[in-house]
Design a protein around this motif. Sequence first.
Motif, PDB file in Angstrom:
ATOM      1  N   GLN A 568      39.195 142.653  43.025  1.00  0.00           N
ATOM      2  CA  GLN A 568      40.350 142.479  43.904  1.00  0.00           C
ATOM      3  C   GLN A 568      40.258 141.184  44.712  1.00  0.00           C
ATOM      4  O   GLN A 568      41.274 140.528  44.968  1.00  0.00           O
ATOM      5  CB  GLN A 568      40.460 143.679  44.840  1.00  0.00           C
ATOM      6  CG  GLN A 568      40.900 144.960  44.141  1.00  0.00           C
ATOM      7  CD  GLN A 568      41.031 146.121  45.107  1.00  0.00           C
ATOM      8  OE1 GLN A 568      40.688 146.014  46.284  1.00  0.00           O
ATOM      9  NE2 GLN A 568      41.545 147.253  44.614  1.00  0.00           N
ATOM     10  N   GLN A 569      39.045 140.795  45.103  1.00  0.00           N
ATOM     11  CA  GLN A 569      38.885 139.521  45.809  1.00  0.00           C
ATOM     12  C   GLN A 569      39.251 138.341  44.909  1.00  0.00           C
ATOM     13  O   GLN A 569      39.916 137.388  45.350  1.00  0.00           O
ATOM     14  CB  GLN A 569      37.444 139.384  46.295  1.00  0.00           C
ATOM     15  CG  GLN A 569      37.186 138.128  47.120  1.00  0.00           C
ATOM     16  CD  GLN A 569      35.756 138.048  47.593  1.00  0.00           C
ATOM     17  OE1 GLN A 569      34.942 138.946  47.330  1.00  0.00           O
ATOM     18  NE2 GLN A 569      35.421 136.974  48.296  1.00  0.00           N
ATOM     19  N   LEU A 570      38.855 138.396  43.651  1.00  0.00           N
ATOM     20  CA  LEU A 570      39.217 137.332  42.717  1.00  0.00           C
ATOM     21  C   LEU A 570      40.723 137.291  42.481  1.00  0.00           C
ATOM     22  O   LEU A 570      41.340 136.223  42.443  1.00  0.00           O
ATOM     23  CB  LEU A 570      38.488 137.533  41.386  1.00  0.00           C
ATOM     24  CG  LEU A 570      37.043 137.052  41.289  1.00  0.00           C
ATOM     25  CD1 LEU A 570      36.472 137.407  39.925  1.00  0.00           C
ATOM     26  CD2 LEU A 570      36.959 135.558  41.517  1.00  0.00           C
ATOM     27  N   ALA A 571      41.332 138.452  42.324  1.00  0.00           N
ATOM     28  CA  ALA A 571      42.768 138.501  42.063  1.00  0.00           C
ATOM     29  C   ALA A 571      43.566 137.971  43.248  1.00  0.00           C
ATOM     30  O   ALA A 571      44.560 137.246  43.079  1.00  0.00           O
ATOM     31  CB  ALA A 571      43.190 139.927  41.739  1.00  0.00           C
ATOM     32  N   LEU A 640      40.974 151.625  48.149  1.00  0.00           N
ATOM     33  CA  LEU A 640      41.109 150.576  47.130  1.00  0.00           C
ATOM     34  C   LEU A 640      42.419 150.705  46.365  1.00  0.00           C
ATOM     35  O   LEU A 640      43.015 149.690  45.968  1.00  0.00           O
ATOM     36  CB  LEU A 640      39.908 150.630  46.171  1.00  0.00           C
ATOM     37  CG  LEU A 640      38.540 150.324  46.804  1.00  0.00           C
ATOM     38  CD1 LEU A 640      37.441 150.485  45.774  1.00  0.00           C
ATOM     39  CD2 LEU A 640      38.523 148.924  47.398  1.00  0.00           C
ATOM     40  N   LEU A 641      42.882 151.946  46.140  1.00  0.00           N
ATOM     41  CA  LEU A 641      44.185 152.120  45.469  1.00  0.00           C
ATOM     42  C   LEU A 641      45.325 151.575  46.330  1.00  0.00           C
ATOM     43  O   LEU A 641      46.227 150.881  45.829  1.00  0.00           O
ATOM     44  CB  LEU A 641      44.403 153.598  45.153  1.00  0.00           C
ATOM     45  CG  LEU A 641      43.871 154.118  43.814  1.00  0.00           C
ATOM     46  CD1 LEU A 641      44.098 155.613  43.703  1.00  0.00           C
ATOM     47  CD2 LEU A 641      44.534 153.391  42.643  1.00  0.00           C
ATOM     48  N   ASN A 642      45.310 151.890  47.597  1.00  0.00           N
ATOM     49  CA  ASN A 642      46.353 151.364  48.489  1.00  0.00           C
ATOM     50  C   ASN A 642      46.313 149.836  48.564  1.00  0.00           C
ATOM     51  O   ASN A 642      47.360 149.171  48.603  1.00  0.00           O
ATOM     52  CB  ASN A 642      46.193 151.962  49.890  1.00  0.00           C
ATOM     53  CG  ASN A 642      46.561 153.432  49.925  1.00  0.00           C
ATOM     54  OD1 ASN A 642      47.455 153.876  49.211  1.00  0.00           O
ATOM     55  ND2 ASN A 642      45.858 154.210  50.748  1.00  0.00           N
ATOM     56  N   ARG A 643      45.117 149.285  48.567  1.00  0.00           N
ATOM     57  CA  ARG A 643      45.002 147.820  48.598  1.00  0.00           C
ATOM     58  C   ARG A 643      45.509 147.209  47.297  1.00  0.00           C
ATOM     59  O   ARG A 643      46.131 146.144  47.297  1.00  0.00           O
ATOM     60  CB  ARG A 643      43.553 147.424  48.840  1.00  0.00           C
ATOM     61  CG  ARG A 643      43.324 145.937  49.014  1.00  0.00           C
ATOM     62  CD  ARG A 643      41.879 145.665  49.338  1.00  0.00           C
ATOM     63  NE  ARG A 643      41.492 146.341  50.567  1.00  0.00           N
ATOM     64  CZ  ARG A 643      40.231 146.561  50.932  1.00  0.00           C
ATOM     65  NH1 ARG A 643      39.245 146.184  50.149  1.00  0.00           N
ATOM     66  NH2 ARG A 643      39.962 147.177  52.072  1.00  0.00           N
ATOM     67  N   GLU A 644      45.247 147.879  46.197  1.00  0.00           N
ATOM     68  CA  GLU A 644      45.720 147.377  44.903  1.00  0.00           C
ATOM     69  C   GLU A 644      47.245 147.340  44.870  1.00  0.00           C
ATOM     70  O   GLU A 644      47.847 146.356  44.414  1.00  0.00           O
ATOM     71  CB  GLU A 644      45.175 148.280  43.788  1.00  0.00           C
ATOM     72  CG  GLU A 644      45.560 147.861  42.382  1.00  0.00           C
ATOM     73  CD  GLU A 644      44.560 146.889  41.799  1.00  0.00           C
ATOM     74  OE1 GLU A 644      44.762 146.493  40.646  1.00  0.00           O
ATOM     75  OE2 GLU A 644      43.585 146.540  42.482  1.00  0.00           O
ATOM     76  N   MET A 647      48.627 144.549  47.141  1.00  0.00           N
ATOM     77  CA  MET A 647      48.446 143.195  46.628  1.00  0.00           C
ATOM     78  C   MET A 647      49.578 142.794  45.686  1.00  0.00           C
ATOM     79  O   MET A 647      50.031 141.639  45.700  1.00  0.00           O
ATOM     80  CB  MET A 647      47.092 143.087  45.896  1.00  0.00           C
ATOM     81  CG  MET A 647      45.880 143.043  46.822  1.00  0.00           C
ATOM     82  SD  MET A 647      44.318 143.203  45.922  1.00  0.00           S
ATOM     83  CE  MET A 647      44.490 141.909  44.706  1.00  0.00           C
ATOM     84  N   TYR A 648      50.067 143.725  44.861  1.00  0.00           N
ATOM     85  CA  TYR A 648      51.099 143.396  43.871  1.00  0.00           C
ATOM     86  C   TYR A 648      52.480 143.906  44.292  1.00  0.00           C
ATOM     87  O   TYR A 648      53.348 144.131  43.441  1.00  0.00           O
ATOM     88  CB  TYR A 648      50.724 143.999  42.513  1.00  0.00           C
ATOM     89  CG  TYR A 648      49.362 143.559  42.008  1.00  0.00           C
ATOM     90  CD1 TYR A 648      49.133 142.252  41.619  1.00  0.00           C
ATOM     91  CD2 TYR A 648      48.298 144.467  41.929  1.00  0.00           C
ATOM     92  CE1 TYR A 648      47.897 141.846  41.158  1.00  0.00           C
ATOM     93  CE2 TYR A 648      47.058 144.074  41.482  1.00  0.00           C
ATOM     94  CZ  TYR A 648      46.858 142.760  41.097  1.00  0.00           C
ATOM     95  OH  TYR A 648      45.627 142.360  40.650  1.00  0.00           O
ATOM     96  N   TYR A 727      45.331 140.473  51.606  1.00  0.00           N
ATOM     97  CA  TYR A 727      44.000 140.988  51.285  1.00  0.00           C
ATOM     98  C   TYR A 727      43.040 140.789  52.453  1.00  0.00           C
ATOM     99  O   TYR A 727      42.281 141.702  52.816  1.00  0.00           O
ATOM    100  CB  TYR A 727      43.473 140.281  50.036  1.00  0.00           C
ATOM    101  CG  TYR A 727      42.054 140.645  49.680  1.00  0.00           C
ATOM    102  CD1 TYR A 727      41.760 141.824  48.995  1.00  0.00           C
ATOM    103  CD2 TYR A 727      40.996 139.815  50.039  1.00  0.00           C
ATOM    104  CE1 TYR A 727      40.458 142.167  48.683  1.00  0.00           C
ATOM    105  CE2 TYR A 727      39.692 140.146  49.728  1.00  0.00           C
ATOM    106  CZ  TYR A 727      39.430 141.329  49.048  1.00  0.00           C
ATOM    107  OH  TYR A 727      38.134 141.659  48.734  1.00  0.00           O
ATOM    108  N   ASP A 728      43.046 139.624  53.071  1.00  0.00           N
ATOM    109  CA  ASP A 728      42.170 139.372  54.219  1.00  0.00           C
ATOM    110  C   ASP A 728      42.497 140.291  55.392  1.00  0.00           C
ATOM    111  O   ASP A 728      41.591 140.771  56.094  1.00  0.00           O
ATOM    112  CB  ASP A 728      42.291 137.908  54.650  1.00  0.00           C
ATOM    113  CG  ASP A 728      41.754 136.949  53.598  1.00  0.00           C
ATOM    114  OD1 ASP A 728      40.961 137.395  52.749  1.00  0.00           O
ATOM    115  OD2 ASP A 728      42.151 135.760  53.608  1.00  0.00           O
ATOM    116  N   ALA A 729      43.781 140.528  55.620  1.00  0.00           N
ATOM    117  CA  ALA A 729      44.167 141.434  56.706  1.00  0.00           C
ATOM    118  C   ALA A 729      43.683 142.852  56.441  1.00  0.00           C
ATOM    119  O   ALA A 729      43.235 143.553  57.359  1.00  0.00           O
ATOM    120  CB  ALA A 729      45.683 141.413  56.890  1.00  0.00           C
TER     121      ALA A 729
END
Length: 831
Positions: A568-571, A640-644, A647-648, A727-729
Amino acid sequence: MVKSSKRSKKFQSKGGPQGALAKGTITKKGKLKVKRRNRDGSANAADDAQAEARRELLENERLKKRGEEDFAGKANLGDLDIDSFLKTMEDSDQEKASDDEGSDASETEKDDASKNSDSDDSAEDVNMSDEEEDIEAAEEIMKAEMEKLAENDPDFQKYLENNDSSLLEFGDDNEMEDPAENEDANGEDDNNARSGGEPKLTENDITSIKFTPKMLDTYIHDAFENHKTKALKNIISAFRSACHMADPNDDSSQKVGKFHIDSPVVFDRLMVVCLKQCHEEIHYQLLGKGASDGTEKDEETPEIDELDENKPLHPREFTKSIRWPKLKPVIKSLLTSILYLLEQAKETKLQTFILKSFSKYVQYLIAFPRILKGFLKTLTSLWSATNDSSPDYQVVRLNAFLRIRQLAVTQPFPFIEQCLKSSYLAYAKRAKFANAATVTTLLPTLTFMGNCVVELYSLDFASSYQHAFVYIRQLALHLRTALQKKTPDSFRVVYCWQYIHCLKLWTAVLASACSRVPGETPTKANEEETELLRSLVYPLTEIILGVSRLIPTSRHLPLHLQCVRLLQQLAASTERYIPTTSILLDALNLKEIMMKPKKVQSRGANVRGIRLPLMLKLPKEDTLRTTEQLDACLGEIFVLLNREVDMYRYSPSIPEFTVSICQRLRRFAKETKNGKHRAFAKGCIEVCEKHSKTATKARSLLKEAPKDIRRLEALKPKNALSMKQRYDASITKENHLETAAQPVVSESAKAKALAQQKEELKKAEKATKKRSLDAENKAKKKAKMNIEVSKDSRDFGDDEVNEGIDWSDDESGGASDQDSIGDKSNDSDYE
């Protein structure tokens, strides 16, 4: 040593060259006389008597000369003690008295023999001069013969030079100079001492000069106000002596320098002067007004008033000064002394002072490559030292890195590659012991070191690409070996903290290089440089996905979730789609999640919860069966699912992307009996549906079809945060929540935990050394059987797993040490 022949032995037994000259068998020109046989016996007897007389004369002269050169004889009493000296004086008095008594009788004899002695002395002088001419002629002939030998037989000439070069030296004794005369730095003082008849000063006499405050004041005034080079030399010489004050008595470095310092006040002031002010005088002499020495300067080469510490300085700027030949050894001595002082310093305040002051001298290291490498090695050891984690030493670590960065920026091009290599290898070696047990000691230090490496690799993308390619390929080779062999040892190489920390580092390097600052338009040159490191995102992504799928068991679920974080950091940094949803949804299919958790006895106040980012695998007993483990793992999965999804959220394909997520979460909500877990699933479903509806409305207004859109966030409004910012937030919010959830620990408990962690670290180091020895012995047994080696050579071809990097602290090799790294408990359990 060349073996002497029978002929040479016979020649030496007859007296050598002196005997041949005494016999008269060598002419003045160096040729051998051909003796004619004389039938007259009386003439032969006369010749023999004359030769015997000459031989006795030469022997007497030789003994006389030996007596004169005997330093311990009566004429040279340097090595005699007091008793021997007094006895010698008594003997000399007796000899003098006897000489006085016999002088009267000898005078008459001398008068009678004076007439005959005049003719004999004149004949002897002629004979001695003839002998000297014969010796010189013989030496010239030998030189000519050896020159011919060198032309005809060069191999034999080379053999003589290598084995006994003294055979090739003729008449060079008087031409040799004493090397000790050229080693004295104070030539003027030495000449004055010799002219006055005083003996030459030794090193012990030179070091006996006491450096007083008055001398220091005089040298400072002459060096910095009158700009005298000799005063600057004396200050640096005293500084060199001060740097070697702590050397042991039996060390040869104690004799370095010609001063000794007794006062601590003088010592401190001398340190401040050399580290803080000497660079001003060096700048004045080489780049300022003193560089021209009053002559006219070219308009094209103006004076440099101030130097930028972070910009390279061409060596031609200071080597063109007329004072450079005189100041070069002085600057070299100063830099060498600073390096030695930095290596020997133990106090953090002194190390910080030296590192901060050294920034003024970094640009002059370009003229001394060997000293430059020594500074890089010392600075790297200070930067990566793990023995001290106190706040005071963190200042030393920071200043050491600043000097490494300054070296990388100011030195010529190839040197930055050495900085990149040494920094990454130091990080990889220190990453061996950074785990949950050392979360308060080594882990913060390793995080800081990782940020420093990221900063270094962002200086030059071309050099960084070459090193990153080699080291990422090294990680891929370790993963390939584990996939092919599928043995506990090969799995342990990949599933260890060292490997995971290296993956985190390269993820951070690529994320930093590929991220874009919002509102700035990158230039074409920056795009080309960034594209080099951007090309490494795909192989690194494949490695991380391979690590997450290497052992798909419930015990290694924390490691799988860490891989998801890296992806996720790379994406987010590259703004590219990297699929990680399958890993998270597969974790919901584990049978332990749907089972009823076991009741575990409370372990008291030591329970602080499970922190999955600090774990690689769960305990072997009751894996994912306790309420504590289930809550931690499922909470991490839904975060991680919520972050994913977040992100998109501005991607045109978000409605289709969330379909599989919603379906799996609805089924999970029905199957689970835990209300907390059901609430997590429903909350994630609501977020997916909300973003899907928004994206459906927004893409209906687009003129392009979703398949034709190349930009990932085509639906993002102008004022909305970018993918990287969101992502940083999210990471910042998670860190705040984690910090707030941790219980308050007293100072005594912190000290107790720190002591316990140090003990565990020592035990881990001992266990690592023991495992490395076991791995070496095991490798030797395998080498004897020669089965695995031949199999690997057929399977792998020319690739080697140990290519590119050696992570070990010793010289035993990288693979054996990596096999010994891992969790202490149940290392062989990889089922």
